[in-house]
Design a protein around this motif. Structure first.
Motif, PDB file in Angstrom:
ATOM      1  N   ARG A   1       8.613 -67.204  73.922  1.00 44.16           N
ATOM      2  CA  ARG A   1       8.237 -65.796  73.928  1.00 44.16           C
ATOM      3  C   ARG A   1       8.511 -65.139  75.276  1.00 44.16           C
ATOM      4  NH1 ARG A   1       3.679 -67.693  70.751  1.00 44.16           N
ATOM      5  NH2 ARG A   1       2.438 -67.910  72.654  1.00 44.16           N
ATOM      6  N   LEU A   2       8.709 -65.973  76.299  1.00 42.61           N
ATOM      7  CA  LEU A   2       8.915 -65.429  77.636  1.00 42.61           C
ATOM      8  C   LEU A   2      10.384 -65.291  78.010  1.00 42.61           C
ATOM      9  CD1 LEU A   2       6.263 -67.551  79.531  1.00 42.61           C
ATOM     10  CD2 LEU A   2       5.979 -65.354  78.446  1.00 42.61           C
ATOM     11  N   VAL A   3      11.284 -65.617  77.096  1.00 40.38           N
ATOM     12  CA  VAL A   3      12.705 -65.623  77.448  1.00 40.38           C
ATOM     13  C   VAL A   3      13.154 -64.247  77.937  1.00 40.38           C
ATOM     14  CG1 VAL A   3      15.021 -65.840  76.492  1.00 40.38           C
ATOM     15  CG2 VAL A   3      13.296 -67.535  75.947  1.00 40.38           C
ATOM     16  N   ALA A   4      12.734 -63.202  77.238  1.00 41.04           N
ATOM     17  CA  ALA A   4      13.163 -61.860  77.638  1.00 41.04           C
ATOM     18  C   ALA A   4      12.637 -61.506  79.018  1.00 41.04           C
ATOM     19  CB  ALA A   4      12.677 -60.830  76.611  1.00 41.04           C
ATOM     20  N   GLY A   5      11.380 -61.823  79.267  1.00 37.29           N
ATOM     21  CA  GLY A   5      10.817 -61.530  80.577  1.00 37.29           C
ATOM     22  C   GLY A   5      11.462 -62.341  81.679  1.00 37.29           C
TER      23      GLY A   5
ATOM     24  N   ALA B   1       0.367 -66.375  84.727  1.00 34.88           N
ATOM     25  CA  ALA B   1       0.402 -66.166  83.281  1.00 34.88           C
ATOM     26  C   ALA B   1       0.542 -64.679  82.955  1.00 34.88           C
ATOM     27  CB  ALA B   1      -0.863 -66.742  82.644  1.00 34.88           C
ATOM     28  N   VAL B   2      -0.226 -63.831  83.642  1.00 36.70           N
ATOM     29  CA  VAL B   2      -0.131 -62.386  83.410  1.00 36.70           C
ATOM     30  C   VAL B   2       1.249 -61.879  83.780  1.00 36.70           C
ATOM     31  CG1 VAL B   2      -1.013 -60.148  84.168  1.00 36.70           C
ATOM     32  CG2 VAL B   2      -2.608 -62.008  83.663  1.00 36.70           C
ATOM     33  N   HIS B   3       1.784 -62.368  84.889  1.00 32.89           N
ATOM     34  CA  HIS B   3       3.106 -61.923  85.348  1.00 32.89           C
ATOM     35  C   HIS B   3       4.175 -62.226  84.303  1.00 32.89           C
ATOM     36  CE1 HIS B   3       6.406 -61.126  88.128  1.00 32.89           C
ATOM     37  NE2 HIS B   3       6.930 -62.295  87.777  1.00 32.89           N
ATOM     38  N   TRP B   4       4.126 -63.454  83.728  1.00 34.93           N
ATOM     39  CA  TRP B   4       5.150 -63.825  82.747  1.00 34.93           C
ATOM     40  C   TRP B   4       4.998 -63.024  81.456  1.00 34.93           C
ATOM     41  CZ3 TRP B   4       9.162 -65.856  84.604  1.00 34.93           C
ATOM     42  CH2 TRP B   4       9.139 -66.838  85.587  1.00 34.93           C
ATOM     43  N   VAL B   5       3.766 -62.934  80.947  1.00 37.50           N
ATOM     44  CA  VAL B   5       3.577 -62.278  79.650  1.00 37.50           C
ATOM     45  C   VAL B   5       3.853 -60.784  79.750  1.00 37.50           C
ATOM     46  CG1 VAL B   5       1.918 -61.800  77.805  1.00 37.50           C
ATOM     47  CG2 VAL B   5       1.902 -64.020  78.924  1.00 37.50           C
TER      48      VAL B   5
END
Length: 463
Positions: free
Chosen positions: A202-206, A314-318
């Motif tokens: 789910r984090l690939v785009a970020g 965690a907040v930074h990635w999401v």
């Protein structure tokens, strides 16, 4: 069946009224006795029926017991057996009843050992003692035996009850149990890794956006350095005659050539370009290291962890893959020291933040508040870390609250959730000695609130 009343003999002729009264009383007493006999007979038949029913029940229970069962008297003679022993020995119940129980053992050595154990421990009971019995095919089979004394109400020894199961069956059952446990652990690990990879996916785009900035910066600086290298090569070739370097066109004066090629500007820009390259490379390295820490196999030994930094990561990635209107309010101290796995705790924090993003989908004022702190333990107990994740999303139905941490339970539409995130997060927090709970806040905005508690590990040692 009712019997006719006996007819008493007639009183002798000439008796007076007193004699007649005596005979009447005798007849009445006989009638009462007869009625009592009838009642006793009915009660006896009922008790016989109940006794027969109890006997059939006991026989059915004995027949259903898969373990060997032997009941013997105080002298060791067999009184009762069950079908399991009959099947084991290949002998009928009639052939077993009355024989010494010690004859069932495999050889004389086992008989001596069994007699010794019964004589020493028989009154106290024997538990899980492995002895060899002779099976119907003549082989000696190890059996785990238990022996319990039969006592009278006065405490006098009446006999013994022996139960047992072939050790081979126990070993097979233990192996099957161990195999099932290993399979469960392996499956649990696979589910944990699968959920972690799902979170990572789910984090690939970020991550792509996060890597794009430093890589673009590095690429731009490299192109500038390439142009500057061409100028320096031309300048050095003209001044020093470097082999392969093109000669400068126009004036051969070094000062004019230096001005035309703007060598001084090149020398001024190069430190900044090099610093930019280093900064971009370090930023890229930090991003890759963060991803490696998250996806790496966790170590068994707990390590010092700053939960504040874990939640911030965690907040930074999401946030990189969250809708533009989603806002996170962080109110955490600089350090929340605990012990455990940084990667696993980051997975928990990412799951809670991602669930808030999903719950707030469609809201223009989507918000997640993360508030935390550390409370001192009372009575010498260790301090506790408590972090609240409260959003203003769709909330949780009261009937769903008790099932929220069950595996495969999800309130998301089909295809948008595995139902494993909260279950795995709950297990991770529990293994870290903490707790993860959910509640429905009593606020006009609704939403949901999750509280993460962990034992604190004292001041964090920074390297």
């Amino acid at each position: 069946m009712a019997r006719p009343l006996p007819v008493p003999p007639a009183p002798p002729a000439g008796d007076d009224a007193l004699g007649e009264q005596a005979w009447i009383e005798v007849i009445q007493k006989m009638d009462e006795v007869y009625n009592d006999l009838l009642q006793y007979e009915v009660a006896l038949e009922e008790k016989n029926a109940a006794l027969e029913e109890s006997h059939q029940f006991i026989e059915s229970v004995l027949a259903s017991i898969s373990d060997i069962l032997i009941v013997c008297d105080r002298d060791g003679a067999i009184i009762e057996t069950n079908p399991a022993l009959q099947h084991f020995t290949g002998r009928a119940a009639e052939a077993l009843v009355g024989t010494p129980v010690f004859d069932l053992f495999a050889d004389e050595g086992e008989r001596v050992r069994a007699r010794h154990l019964v004589s020493i421990h028989g009154r106290d009971g024997i538990h899980d003692c492995e002895l060899h019995l002779r099976a119907g095919d003549g082989t000696a089979v190890p059996v785990s035996l238990n022996c319990t004394p039969r006592l009278t109400p006065a405490g006098k020894l009446m006999g013994l009850v022996l139960t047992g199961r072939p050790v081979g069956e126990l070993r097979r059952a233990y192996q099957q149990l161990r195999q099932a446990h290993d399979d469960l652990k392996r499956t649990q690990g696979q589910l944990l890794h699968a959920e972690k990879m799902a979170s990572l996916g789910r984090l690939v785009a970020g991550v792509a956006h996060e890597l794009n900035n430093p890589i673009s910066f590095v690429l731009g600086n490299v192109l500038s350095l390439k142009r500057y290298a061409a100028r320096l090569t031309e300048y050095l070739g003209a001044i020093h005659g470097v082999e392969g370097a093109p000669l400068a066109q126009g004036s051969a004066e070094p000062a004019a050539l230096r001005q035309r090629l703007r060598i001084d500007r090149v020398l001024e820009d190069m430190p900044a370009l090099i610093d930019g390259l280093i900064e971009g490379a370090e930023r890229t390295r930090d991003i890759v290291d963060a991803l490696k820490r998250f996806s790496a196999v966790d170590k068994a030994t707990p390590e010092p962890v700053n939960l504040t930094e874990v939640i911030q990561r965690a907040v930074h990635w999401v946030e990189k893959s969250a809708p533009p209107g989603f806002r996170v309010v962080l109110d955490l101290p600089v350090a929340l020291p605990c012990a455990g796995s940084s990667g696993q705790l980051q997975q928990v924090a990412m799951n809670l933040v991602q669930n808030a993003v999903d719950a707030c989908a469609g809201r223009t004022d989507a918000r997640l508040e993360i508030l935390g702190g550390m409370t001192a333990g009372a009575g010498g107990q260790p301090a506790t870390i408590a972090v609240h994740f409260c959003d203003n999303g769709a909330g949780i139905a009261p009937e769903s609250l008790p099932h929220l941490f069950e595996p495969f339970f999800t309130t998301k539409p089909v295809g948008q959730g595995t139902g494993l995130g909260l279950s795995i997060s709950y297990g991770i927090v529990e293994r870290h000695g903490g707790n993860l709970t959910a509640s429905i806040p009593d606020t006009p905005d609704g939403g949901a609130c999750f509280m993460l508690t962990l034992p604190a590990a004292g001041p964090l040692q920074r390297g």
